[in-house]
Design an enzyme around this catalytic site. Structure first.
Site, PDB file in Angstrom:
ATOM      1  N   LYS A  59       0.841  -1.212   0.000  1.00  0.00           N
ATOM      2  CA  LYS A  59       0.000   0.000   0.000  1.00  0.00           C
ATOM      3  C   LYS A  59       0.872   1.258   0.000  1.00  0.00           C
ATOM      4  CE  LYS A  59      -3.952   1.890   2.637  1.00  0.00           C
ATOM      5  NZ  LYS A  59      -4.843   1.666   3.784  1.00  0.00           N
ATOM      6  N   SER A 134      -9.766   1.599   2.820  1.00  0.00           N
ATOM      7  CA  SER A 134      -8.914   2.391   1.958  1.00  0.00           C
ATOM      8  C   SER A 134      -7.830   1.576   1.242  1.00  0.00           C
ATOM      9  CB  SER A 134      -8.220   3.499   2.773  1.00  0.00           C
ATOM     10  OG  SER A 134      -7.350   2.945   3.738  1.00  0.00           O
ATOM     11  N   SER A 158      -9.881  -0.668   7.031  1.00  0.00           N
ATOM     12  CA  SER A 158      -9.337  -0.534   5.679  1.00  0.00           C
ATOM     13  C   SER A 158      -8.657  -1.753   5.084  1.00  0.00           C
ATOM     14  CB  SER A 158      -8.369   0.635   5.622  1.00  0.00           C
ATOM     15  OG  SER A 158      -9.106   1.816   5.492  1.00  0.00           O
TER      16      SER A 158
HETATM   17  N1  GLN Z   1     -13.087   4.167   6.222  1.00  0.00           N
HETATM   18  C1  GLN Z   1     -12.461   4.530   7.455  1.00  0.00           C
HETATM   19  C2  GLN Z   1     -11.994   5.957   7.411  1.00  0.00           C
HETATM   20  O1  GLN Z   1     -12.225   6.571   6.433  1.00  0.00           O
HETATM   21  C3  GLN Z   1     -11.333   3.614   7.757  1.00  0.00           C
HETATM   22  C4  GLN Z   1     -10.081   3.985   7.069  1.00  0.00           C
HETATM   23  C5  GLN Z   1      -8.930   3.100   7.415  1.00  0.00           C
HETATM   24  O2  GLN Z   1      -9.065   2.073   8.092  1.00  0.00           O
HETATM   25  N2  GLN Z   1      -7.757   3.532   7.022  1.00  0.00           N
HETATM   26  O3  GLN Z   1     -11.418   6.469   8.315  1.00  0.00           O
END
Ligand code: GLN
Length: 437
Positions: A59, A134, A158
């Site tokens: 990532k 994400s 995410s």
């Molecule tokens: N969707 C969640 C957020 O926007 C989780 C994001 C993540 O785990 N990096 O914060």
């Protein structure tokens, strides 16, 4: 046996065919220009490490020396990592091959993969749908057959969320069990790096390598060990908790919860419904923490040392969080929002601890809804509620994973298995039993 180089070349062919062309998955932001050379070096070694032959994608918020840790943002578009994150050092030590850097929601802010400054990632199972986020590119790369395993990061879901939507396995380890040194953080008290793979066994293999205490990370802990050779052991006398939630909660698709409940009962293990009090406050607790910690973490992106000034170059979701975080952390509020969220986080953590005294794991859907179409307008609240079932494990700091559990309307749905802190081995064994059914 196919060599690392042959395998790499097959993956590169597939990427060439379907990442920017063909299906236009857009999982990768950058391919490792030295991958073939590194593959040859690995193949030439007499004694090889545990990850030899495994092709791994990373990532874009994890530093890999010489590659571009852009966080899928214009702010860090040209930023080249000057060092390897701890997890990358460990992977390289075990002869894992890094194939490239994957797309993501900008600075990990998002749950759909659409907030990347370099275009959304498509779901390989249905290219009109979001892959989740994400860690969108990491899950899509694994699902599309572009690599064996990928690294993601999970602050509120995410890793598990895109794993669920793309039909692959994703693990969020216990907070502190994998070093975060070299991860560009979204929220330092919640973030965890973890693996995404096509099966439990590959995910366990990578987790075994990256797991454990690291001197460069003050909060990392040395408790517990992973032995990926032992995931076939079937744990005895299990007590399975099935998460009970209000059927009136419109955020949860009943088809999904029914399907997961039926799947959870397929084994002869004892099951009981359990409810977790205050879990309905998870989203409201999570966002003030994330906004404030993200605001604080991004102060170094002022355009002097790294890339461009974040306020001048980032997208709407990142700016919303910076603005929100700067507002609610103002002295005049006397910590009213952040401190209250920390207090509720503690309550949820002790509530989970109590529950894990009575059950070995808690099973629920990973994401309560099926993914929307790319570009479809949904409200911020709807977007945030995708993570209502994954956030609790981040707040409590325990481990959780998502495994594929069939499809609804042709779209994969994931089952979430949560276990107590440092119970990854048991969690993997349970997941392995479900995978085999
Ligand atoms: N969707 C969640 C957020 O926007 C989780 C994001 C993540 O785990 N990096 O914060």
């Amino acid at each position: 046996m196919t060599s690392t180089l042959q395998k790499l070349q097959q993956y590169l062919k597939e990427i060439e065919k379907n990442d920017k062309n063909g299906k236009k998955i857009n999982a990768f932001l950058q391919l490792n220009p030295d991958a073939e050379k590194e593959a040859r070096t690995i193949d030439a070694k007499k004694s090889k490490g545990n990850l030899a032959g495994k092709i791994i994608a990373v990532k874009a918020n994890i530093n890999v020396l010489g590659l571009n840790a852009s966080c899928a943002s214009k702010a860090l578009e040209n930023y080249k990592s000057t060092y390897d994150a701890d997890v990358i050092k460990k992977i390289k030590n075990e002869d894992g091959l890094i194939i490239g850097i994957t797309n993501m929601d900008e600075f990990a802010c998002g749950g759909s993969g659409e907030t990347s400054a370099f275009g959304p990632t498509r779901n390989p199972q249905d290219i009109n749908l979001i892959p989740g986020g994400s860690s969108s590119g990491s899950a899509a790369a694994v699902a599309a057959g572009f690599c064996d395993i990928a690294l993601g990061s999970d602050t509120g879901g995410s890793i598990r969320n895109p794993a669920s939507h793309c039909g692959v396995v994703g693990i969020k380890p216990t907070y502190g069990s994998v070093s975060r040194n070299g991860l560009i953080d979204l929220s330092m008290s919640l973030d965890q790096i973890g693996p995404i793979a096509r099966n439990v066994s590959d995910a366990a293999l990578l987790l075994e390598v990256i797991y454990g205490k690291n001197e460069n990370d003050a909060i990392s802990e040395g408790e517990g060990k992973i032995n990926s050779n032992e995931i076939d052991k079937i744990p005895k006398n299990l007590n399975i908790g099935i998460l009970d939630f209000k059927s009136s909660d419109k955020r949860i698709d009943e088809l999904i919860s029914k399907k997961i409940e039926a799947a959870a009962k397929k084994h002869k293990w004892k099951t009981k419904k359990i409810s977790i009090s205050h879990i309905d406050l998870a989203i409201e607790t999570y966002y003030p923490l994330v906004y404030v910690e993200f605001f604080s973490g991004t102060r170094r992106f002022d355009g002097r040392k790294y890339g461009k000034k974040i306020e001048d170059s980032a997208g709407a979701e990142v700016l919303r969080r910076i603005l929100g975080g700067s507002e609610i952390s103002k002295a005049e509020h006397h910590g009213r929002y952040y401190n209250k969220s920390l207090a509720v986080k503690k309550i949820i953590e002790s509530e989970m601890k109590k529950i894990f005294k009575g059950v070995d794991c808690i099973i629920s859907p990973t994401v309560p809804r099926i993914p929307h179409k790319i570009g479809e307008k949904i409200s911020v609240e709807e977007m945030y509620s995708y993570d209502m079932l994954t956030i609790p494990a981040n707040l409590a700091g325990n481990c959780a994973l998502s495994i594929p559990s069939g499809e609804i309307q042709g779209v994969p749905v994931g089952m979430q298995i949560m276990c107590d802190k440092f119970q990854e081995m048991k969690m993997l064994q349970i997941a392995n039993c479900f995978e085999r059914v």
